[in-house]
Design a protein around this motif. Structure first.
Motif, PDB file in Angstrom:
ATOM      1  N   ALA A  15      38.324  34.336  48.336  1.00  0.00           N
ATOM      2  CA  ALA A  15      39.465  33.352  48.190  1.00  0.00           C
ATOM      3  C   ALA A  15      39.027  32.075  47.338  1.00  0.00           C
ATOM      4  O   ALA A  15      39.887  31.621  46.442  1.00  0.00           O
ATOM      5  CB  ALA A  15      39.800  32.900  49.483  1.00  0.00           C
ATOM      6  N   LEU A  16      37.957  31.616  47.390  1.00  0.00           N
ATOM      7  CA  LEU A  16      37.445  30.459  46.507  1.00  0.00           C
ATOM      8  C   LEU A  16      37.571  30.957  45.090  1.00  0.00           C
ATOM      9  O   LEU A  16      37.927  30.193  44.262  1.00  0.00           O
ATOM     10  CB  LEU A  16      35.985  30.149  47.036  1.00  0.00           C
ATOM     11  CG  LEU A  16      35.445  29.059  46.010  1.00  0.00           C
ATOM     12  CD1 LEU A  16      36.262  27.639  46.137  1.00  0.00           C
ATOM     13  CD2 LEU A  16      33.993  28.830  46.343  1.00  0.00           C
ATOM     14  N   GLU A  17      36.998  31.992  44.797  1.00  0.00           N
ATOM     15  CA  GLU A  17      36.963  32.565  43.270  1.00  0.00           C
ATOM     16  C   GLU A  17      38.438  32.699  42.806  1.00  0.00           C
ATOM     17  O   GLU A  17      38.592  32.224  41.893  1.00  0.00           O
ATOM     18  CB  GLU A  17      36.454  33.809  43.307  1.00  0.00           C
ATOM     19  CG  GLU A  17      35.142  33.699  43.286  1.00  0.00           C
ATOM     20  CD  GLU A  17      33.905  34.905  43.385  1.00  0.00           C
ATOM     21  OE1 GLU A  17      32.670  34.954  42.817  1.00  0.00           O
ATOM     22  OE2 GLU A  17      34.621  35.954  43.300  1.00  0.00           O
ATOM     23  N   ALA A  18      39.493  32.995  43.590  1.00  0.00           N
ATOM     24  CA  ALA A  18      40.527  33.174  43.191  1.00  0.00           C
ATOM     25  C   ALA A  18      41.444  31.789  43.034  1.00  0.00           C
ATOM     26  O   ALA A  18      41.970  31.632  42.002  1.00  0.00           O
ATOM     27  CB  ALA A  18      41.677  34.008  44.411  1.00  0.00           C
ATOM     28  N   GLY A 186      46.129  22.334  53.420  1.00  0.00           N
ATOM     29  CA  GLY A 186      45.885  24.008  53.772  1.00  0.00           C
ATOM     30  C   GLY A 186      44.373  24.371  53.723  1.00  0.00           C
ATOM     31  O   GLY A 186      43.491  23.575  53.463  1.00  0.00           O
ATOM     32  N   SER A 187      44.343  25.694  53.610  1.00  0.00           N
ATOM     33  CA  SER A 187      43.119  26.289  53.626  1.00  0.00           C
ATOM     34  C   SER A 187      42.794  27.275  52.695  1.00  0.00           C
ATOM     35  O   SER A 187      43.869  28.154  52.363  1.00  0.00           O
ATOM     36  CB  SER A 187      42.624  26.750  55.008  1.00  0.00           C
ATOM     37  OG  SER A 187      41.322  27.625  54.832  1.00  0.00           O
ATOM     38  N   SER A 199      45.442  28.734  49.944  1.00  0.00           N
ATOM     39  CA  SER A 199      46.047  27.605  49.574  1.00  0.00           C
ATOM     40  C   SER A 199      45.256  26.533  48.411  1.00  0.00           C
ATOM     41  O   SER A 199      44.037  26.321  48.941  1.00  0.00           O
ATOM     42  CB  SER A 199      46.250  26.829  50.879  1.00  0.00           C
ATOM     43  OG  SER A 199      47.229  25.573  50.572  1.00  0.00           O
ATOM     44  N   TYR A 200      45.834  25.856  47.737  1.00  0.00           N
ATOM     45  CA  TYR A 200      45.254  24.969  46.772  1.00  0.00           C
ATOM     46  C   TYR A 200      46.281  24.014  46.453  1.00  0.00           C
ATOM     47  O   TYR A 200      47.650  24.178  46.532  1.00  0.00           O
ATOM     48  CB  TYR A 200      44.634  25.407  45.754  1.00  0.00           C
ATOM     49  CG  TYR A 200      45.314  26.119  44.630  1.00  0.00           C
ATOM     50  CD1 TYR A 200      45.725  25.447  43.527  1.00  0.00           C
ATOM     51  CD2 TYR A 200      45.935  27.353  45.100  1.00  0.00           C
ATOM     52  CE1 TYR A 200      46.682  25.975  42.557  1.00  0.00           C
ATOM     53  CE2 TYR A 200      46.669  28.094  43.842  1.00  0.00           C
ATOM     54  CZ  TYR A 200      47.057  27.590  42.808  1.00  0.00           C
ATOM     55  OH  TYR A 200      47.809  28.082  41.754  1.00  0.00           O
ATOM     56  N   LYS A 213      50.433  24.955  46.231  1.00  0.00           N
ATOM     57  CA  LYS A 213      50.114  26.318  45.679  1.00  0.00           C
ATOM     58  C   LYS A 213      49.569  27.184  46.477  1.00  0.00           C
ATOM     59  O   LYS A 213      48.732  26.823  47.295  1.00  0.00           O
ATOM     60  CB  LYS A 213      49.404  25.784  44.418  1.00  0.00           C
ATOM     61  CG  LYS A 213      49.976  24.961  43.380  1.00  0.00           C
ATOM     62  CD  LYS A 213      50.805  25.717  42.256  1.00  0.00           C
ATOM     63  CE  LYS A 213      51.341  24.876  41.288  1.00  0.00           C
ATOM     64  NZ  LYS A 213      51.907  25.582  40.118  1.00  0.00           N
ATOM     65  N   ARG A 214      49.660  28.375  46.168  1.00  0.00           N
ATOM     66  CA  ARG A 214      49.367  29.760  46.881  1.00  0.00           C
ATOM     67  C   ARG A 214      48.905  30.755  45.824  1.00  0.00           C
ATOM     68  O   ARG A 214      49.262  30.827  44.918  1.00  0.00           O
ATOM     69  CB  ARG A 214      50.163  30.347  47.930  1.00  0.00           C
ATOM     70  CG  ARG A 214      50.859  29.265  49.025  1.00  0.00           C
ATOM     71  CD  ARG A 214      49.379  28.796  49.724  1.00  0.00           C
ATOM     72  NE  ARG A 214      48.868  29.568  50.913  1.00  0.00           N
ATOM     73  CZ  ARG A 214      49.362  29.316  52.147  1.00  0.00           C
ATOM     74  NH1 ARG A 214      50.065  28.400  52.446  1.00  0.00           N
ATOM     75  NH2 ARG A 214      48.783  29.942  53.246  1.00  0.00           N
TER      76      ARG A 214
END
Length: 244
Positions: A15-18, A186-187, A199-200, A213-214
């Motif tokens: 998820a972090l890399e995305a 979010g997370s 989420s970012y 953003k997602r």
């Protein structure tokens, strides 16, 4: 300044890399992580290595504090406590020392960053309702124009007046100077709003514009890493598919 703000990675490298790939497309000036890089997931060292390298600020989250020996987590439920115990054994000394030095709070002018409620930083209180946001009214004068928080794993925003709080129910908005804003971003690694996408958020302080953003990522790959590690509860992987 165009900030890329994210939180609650929880050792979910996929998820972090995305999210970081998404930020690369957004022309970000500075990245900020609001805490909980560790906890729950399968790759705490990889996530710490990346977050500490790419961010301007990283905030101390409650899971970070627990792993680093900065708070008592004996009251956490068994699976969460066991994951933290395992992470504390897995972390390199460099990453452990990094967590031990993280601050509860950072500010960049009128833009403030913390993990939970700004009312009492070391208590890590949640803000995801109007009633919880209203606890910030007594400290209105000391709030930043906008304060970004994590912790709840929910995407929420509140406009705080001197006497009343309003929930901002839109994915993007412009700030108004007569309010102070609390935004829960979010997370990345463990969303809990029934949307499994990471989420970012983006905040342009020059324009006073904020966006939730997602981004999709390989949830199955992240979950399998948890399932394949007997020291982590399968529930941490299963919940990724539903975003809960």
């Amino acid at each position: 300044m165009r900030y890329g703000i994210f939180s609650d990675v929880h050792a979910n490298l996929d998820a972090l890399e995305a999210v970081l790939r998404a930020f690369e497309r957004e022309k970000i000036d500075a990245l900020v992580c609001l805490g909980d890089t560790v906890g729950y997931g399968a790759q705490p060292n990889d996530c710490c290595d990346i977050v500490k390298r790419v961010t301007r600020y990283t905030i101390l989250g409650n899971h970070d504090a627990a792993v680093a020996g900065r708070m008592d987590y004996s009251y956490y439920y068994d699976a969460a406590r066991e994951a933290l115990d395992w992470h504390s054994r897995q972390l390199t000394s460099e990453n452990m020392n990094w967590l031990r030095k993280l601050n509860y709070f950072e500010r960049d002018g009128a833009t403030h960053f913390c993990h939970g409620s700004p009312v009492d930083l070391e208590e890590f209180e949640y803000i995801f309702s109007v009633e919880q946001a209203a606890t910030c009214i007594p400290i209105w004068d000391s709030l930043g124009q906008i304060t970004f928080i994590g912790h709840s794993h929910l995407c929420k925003a509140f406009a705080i007046g001197r006497e009343r709080v309003y929930e901002v129910v839109t994915k993007e908005f412009e700030i108004h100077p007569e309010f102070r804003y609390i935004v829960s971003v979010g997370s990345v690694g463990q969303p809990r709003d029934h949307d499994p996408r990471a989420s970012y958020t983006i905040y342009d302080s020059g324009r006073g514009k904020f966006e939730f953003k997602r981004v999709e990522y390989d949830v199955g790959a992240a979950a399998r890493k948890i399932f394949n590690d007997a020291r982590l509860s399968d529930s941490f992987g299963a919940r990724l598919f539903a975003g809960v």
